[in-house]
Write a protein that holds these residues in place. Structure first.
Motif, short mmCIF file in Angstrom:
data_model
loop_
_atom_site.label_atom_id
_atom_site.label_comp_id
_atom_site.label_asym_id
_atom_site.label_seq_id
_atom_site.Cartn_x
_atom_site.Cartn_y
_atom_site.Cartn_z
N GLY A 65 24.97 12.38 57.57
CA GLY A 65 26.19 12.05 56.83
C GLY A 65 25.92 11.74 55.37
O GLY A 65 24.91 12.15 54.80
N SER A 68 29.34 5.87 52.01
CA SER A 68 30.78 5.61 52.07
C SER A 68 31.46 6.05 50.78
O SER A 68 32.54 6.65 50.80
CB SER A 68 31.04 4.12 52.32
OG SER A 68 32.41 3.85 52.35
N SER A 71 31.76 9.84 50.58
CA SER A 71 32.85 10.30 51.44
C SER A 71 34.19 10.11 50.75
O SER A 71 35.05 10.99 50.78
CB SER A 71 32.83 9.54 52.77
OG SER A 71 31.70 9.89 53.54
N THR A 74 34.60 12.62 47.91
CA THR A 74 34.97 13.94 48.41
C THR A 74 36.44 13.99 48.79
O THR A 74 37.14 14.98 48.52
CB THR A 74 34.11 14.30 49.64
OG1 THR A 74 32.72 14.23 49.29
CG2 THR A 74 34.42 15.71 50.13
N GLN A 122 35.99 8.40 62.12
CA GLN A 122 34.70 7.74 62.30
C GLN A 122 34.38 7.53 63.78
O GLN A 122 33.26 7.76 64.23
CB GLN A 122 34.70 6.39 61.58
CG GLN A 122 34.26 6.44 60.14
CD GLN A 122 32.77 6.69 60.00
OE1 GLN A 122 31.95 6.11 60.69
NE2 GLN A 122 32.41 7.59 59.10
N LYS A 125 33.50 10.98 65.40
CA LYS A 125 32.59 11.92 64.76
C LYS A 125 31.49 12.30 65.74
O LYS A 125 31.14 11.55 66.65
CB LYS A 125 32.00 11.33 63.48
CG LYS A 125 31.08 10.13 63.66
CD LYS A 125 30.64 9.61 62.30
CE LYS A 125 29.73 8.38 62.44
NZ LYS A 125 29.34 7.86 61.10
N ALA A 211 28.66 16.46 48.17
CA ALA A 211 28.64 15.00 47.98
C ALA A 211 28.06 14.63 46.62
O ALA A 211 28.57 13.74 45.93
CB ALA A 211 27.83 14.35 49.09
N ALA A 291 36.23 14.17 55.41
CA ALA A 291 35.28 13.53 54.51
C ALA A 291 34.91 12.14 55.02
O ALA A 291 33.73 11.76 55.03
CB ALA A 291 35.87 13.44 53.11
N HIS A 292 35.90 11.38 55.46
CA HIS A 292 35.64 10.01 55.91
C HIS A 292 34.80 9.96 57.18
O HIS A 292 34.10 8.96 57.42
CB HIS A 292 36.97 9.27 56.09
CG HIS A 292 37.71 9.06 54.81
ND1 HIS A 292 37.17 8.38 53.74
CD2 HIS A 292 38.95 9.47 54.41
CE1 HIS A 292 38.04 8.35 52.75
NE2 HIS A 292 39.12 9.01 53.12
N MET A 294 32.21 11.56 57.66
CA MET A 294 30.80 11.73 57.26
C MET A 294 30.15 10.44 56.78
O MET A 294 28.93 10.39 56.61
CB MET A 294 30.72 12.77 56.14
CG MET A 294 31.23 14.16 56.50
SD MET A 294 30.10 15.04 57.57
CE MET A 294 28.76 15.39 56.44
N ALA A 295 30.94 9.40 56.54
CA ALA A 295 30.41 8.16 55.95
C ALA A 295 29.46 7.43 56.90
O ALA A 295 29.71 7.34 58.10
CB ALA A 295 31.56 7.24 55.55
N GLN A 303 35.34 2.32 56.96
CA GLN A 303 35.74 3.49 56.17
C GLN A 303 37.25 3.59 56.07
O GLN A 303 37.78 4.14 55.11
CB GLN A 303 35.15 4.77 56.78
CG GLN A 303 35.22 5.97 55.86
CD GLN A 303 34.46 5.78 54.54
OE1 GLN A 303 33.55 4.96 54.46
NE2 GLN A 303 34.84 6.52 53.51
#
Length: 458
Positions: A65, A68, A71, A74, A122, A125, A211, A291-292, A294-295, A303
Motif C-alpha cells: 500500500g 495515509s 492515499s 490520490t 479499508q 481491502k 502516489a 485510493a483510501h 491503499m492506506a 482513514q
C-alpha cells in the motif's frame, strides 16, 4: 447520434436533478445521524492527521500500500478537477450565488458518507497478485453473495471504467487543450500529445509512481489556486461580506437582492448546488475508496477520518474560492458561464494574465484528475479482466486523452455524467447495507479497540 444524445439527456435529468439528490443527500444525513455527526466530532483529528503529515517526498508506496497522506493525495487529485472551476461557475451562473450554500450543505453531509466509504474500503481491502487493493467491488461482494453481488460489483466496475477511465479523461484533456489555446494560442493536439505522454510515463510506474506524483502535485496545485484567489479577494475585500450575504439570502430567495440571476429559483439553486457539489467532491460515488483502501493505517476508521478532509479541501476551500472570486468581482453580470466566467473574474484583477493563471490551474487540476481517475479504473480492470489487461487499458486511456483534446465533447461529457450517476447506485446499496458494520467499527475505534474485527456478514 441525436437519438443517443436525447436519451442520455433524459436519463441525466432524472438521475442528477431528482433521484441522486435524494439518494446521496439522504445517505449523508443518515450516516451523519448514525455516526453522531462524526464530521464535526472528528474534524480536528482529521485536520491534524492530514496537515501534520504532509510530505512532498514520503515513503515509497509498495505492494503493501501507501501512506495515509499519499492515499488522500490520490483521492484529492481526482476530486479537485475542472469541476472546482467550471462546475462552480456553472452552478452560480444558472442557480445564482445561493447555489453555493447548497454545495456546502451537501458536502457537510457527504463527509459522513465518505467516512463510511473509506472505512469499508479499508476493512475489505485484499491482496491480489501480491498487491494490496480495494474499493466498492470488494465490499459489495463481501456483503452480497452469489449472482446478485457479482452483478452489482460488475455493473459498478463497468460504469466507473467508462465514466472516469475513458470518457471522463477525454473531458479533462479537452479542458486543458481549450485553456491553453485561449491563453497561449497553442494547438490543442500538441497539448493533448504532451499530456498523454506524461500521463503514460506515470501510468507505467503503477501505484508507486502515482502516489509519488500526487503527494507532490496536490499540495502545490491547491496552494497555487488558493493564493491566486486570495489576491483577487484582497483587491475586492469590500465585497467579501456582501458575497456571503448573497450566498445565504439568495439560497432561499434568488430574486431578493441585486445580483440575483434572472430565472433562478430556490429549486434550481438547490438542485444545481447539490449536483455540482456532489460531482466535485465525489462523496458517495465510489471513486475515492480505491485510493483510501491503499492506506497503511492501524484501524479502518483512521482513514475514514482522513477521507473527510478530502471533501473539506475540495468544497469548502477550493470550490468556495472560485465562488467568492466570481461573486466579489461582479463577473456574474458578464452573462458568461463555466470556465469563461471564472476567467472573466480573474481577468478583472490580473488582466490578460488571468487567462494564463486559469490555464495553469486547469493543467494542474485536470491532469491530476486524469491520474486519479486512471487509477480508479485500473483497479476495476484488474477485478474484471486480471492484471494482464492493465497494459491494454493504459494504452486506451492514453489514446482517449489525445482524442479528447481535439473533440467537441458535449455528448462525451453527458455520457460521463450518466455513468458517474449509475455507479453511485450499486456503491450506495453496498454502503447502506453495511451501515451497521460502519457503526460497529466506529464505536470500537472511539473506544480505542484497534484489534481486527472478525466478520460474519451472512
Amino acid at each position: 447520434m441525436e437519438v443517443i444524445s436525447n436519451i442520455v439527456k433524459v436519463v441525466n435529468g432524472f438521475l442528477w436533478d431528482f433521484a441522486l439528490l435524494f439518494l446521496l443527500c439522504g445517505t449523508g444525513i443518515y450516516f451523519t445521524v448514525r455516526l453522531r455527526f462524526v464530521q464535526v466530532r472528528k474534524f480536528k483529528e482529521g485536520m491534524k492527521a492530514v496537515f501534520g503529515n504532509i510530505k512532498l517526498r514520503g515513503d515509497k508506496a509498495n505492494e503493501d500500500g501507501m501512506s495515509s497522506f499519499q492515499s488522500l493525495a490520490t483521492a484529492v487529485a481526482a476530486q479537485v478537477g475542472t469541476g472546482n472551476i467550471a462546475g462552480a461557475a456553472t452552478a452560480i451562473a444558472s442557480g445564482g450565488p445561493g447555489a453555493i450554500l447548497w454545495m456546502w450543505l451537501s458536502a457537510f453531509f457527504g463527509m459522513a458518507t465518505i467516512y463510511s466509504e473509506a472505512t469499508l474500503a479499508q476493512q475489505f481491502k485484499t491482496r491480489v497478485d501480491g498487491e494490496i487493493t480495494g474499493g466498492p467491488v470488494y465490499y459489495i461482494k463481501a456483503k452480497f453473495k452469489g449472482k446478485f453481488g457479482t452483478f452489482l460489483a460488475g455493473f459498478f466496475s463497468v460504469a466507473i471504467i467508462l465514466a472516469l477511465g475513458f470518457m471522463g479523461n477525454m473531458v479533462q484533456s479537452n479542458s486543458i487543450g481549450d485553456a491553453f489555446k485561449t491563453a497561449f494560442g497553442v494547438n490543442p493536439l500538441i497539448v493533448g500529445i504532451f499530456v498523454a505522454a506524461v500521463a503514460a510515463f506515470i501510468f507505467i510506474g503503477g501505484a508507486k509512481r502515482i502516489a509519488s506524483v500526487t503527494e507532490k502535485i496536490v499540495p502545490i496545485m491547491a496552494v497555487l489556486y488558493v493564493l491566486g484567489s486570495l489576491i483577487v479577494l484582497i483587491f475586492n475585500w469590500r465585497n467579501v461580506g456582501n458575497a456571503f450575504v448573497q450566498i445565504f439570502v439568495l439560497a432561499f430567495n434568488p430574486q431578493a437582492m441585486a445580483g440575483g440571476v434572472v430565472g433562478a429559483t430556490v429549486q434550481k439553486a438547490l438542485s444545481l448546488g447539490v449536483a455540482r457539489g456532489l460531482f466535485s467532491n465525489e462523496a458517495g460515488m465510489g471513486s475515492t475508496p480505491h485510493a483510501h483502501a491503499m492506506a497503511k493505517v492501524k484501524h479502518p476508521c483512521e482513514q475514514g477520518v482522513v477521507a473527510m478532509i478530502g471533501v473539506f479541501i475540495d468544497t469548502f476551500i477550493v470550490l468556495t474560492m472560485t465562488a467568492l472570486v466570481i461573486i466579489t468581482t461582479g463577473a456574474l453580470s458578464s452573462g458568461k458561464t463555466g470556465s469563461a466566467l471564472a476567467q472573466n473574474a480573474f481577468n478583472s484583477v490580473f488582466g490578460s494574465a488571468g487567462n494564463i493563471f486559469i490555464a495553469i490551474c486547469m493543467l494542474f487540476f485536470a491532469f491530476s484528475t486524469i491520474i486519479g481517475w486512471y487509477f480508479f479504473g485500473e483497479v476495476n480492470v484488474k477485478y474484471l479482466f486480471g492484471k494482464k489487461a492493465v497494459k491494454f487499458y493504459s494504452l486506451l486511456v492514453v489514446v482517449f486523452v489525445i482524442l479528447g483534446s481535439l473533440m467537441k465533447v458535449d455528448l462525451v461529457w453527458s455520457m460521463s455524467d450518466m455513468f458517474n450517476a449509475l455507479m453511485v447506485i450499486p456503491n450506495l446499496i453496498g454502503v447502506l447495507a453495511l451501515s451497521g458494520l460502519v457503526v460497529k467499527l466506529n464505536k470500537r475505534y472511539e473506544n480505542g479497540n484497534l484489534e481486527p474485527l472478525d466478520l460474519d456478514l451472512k
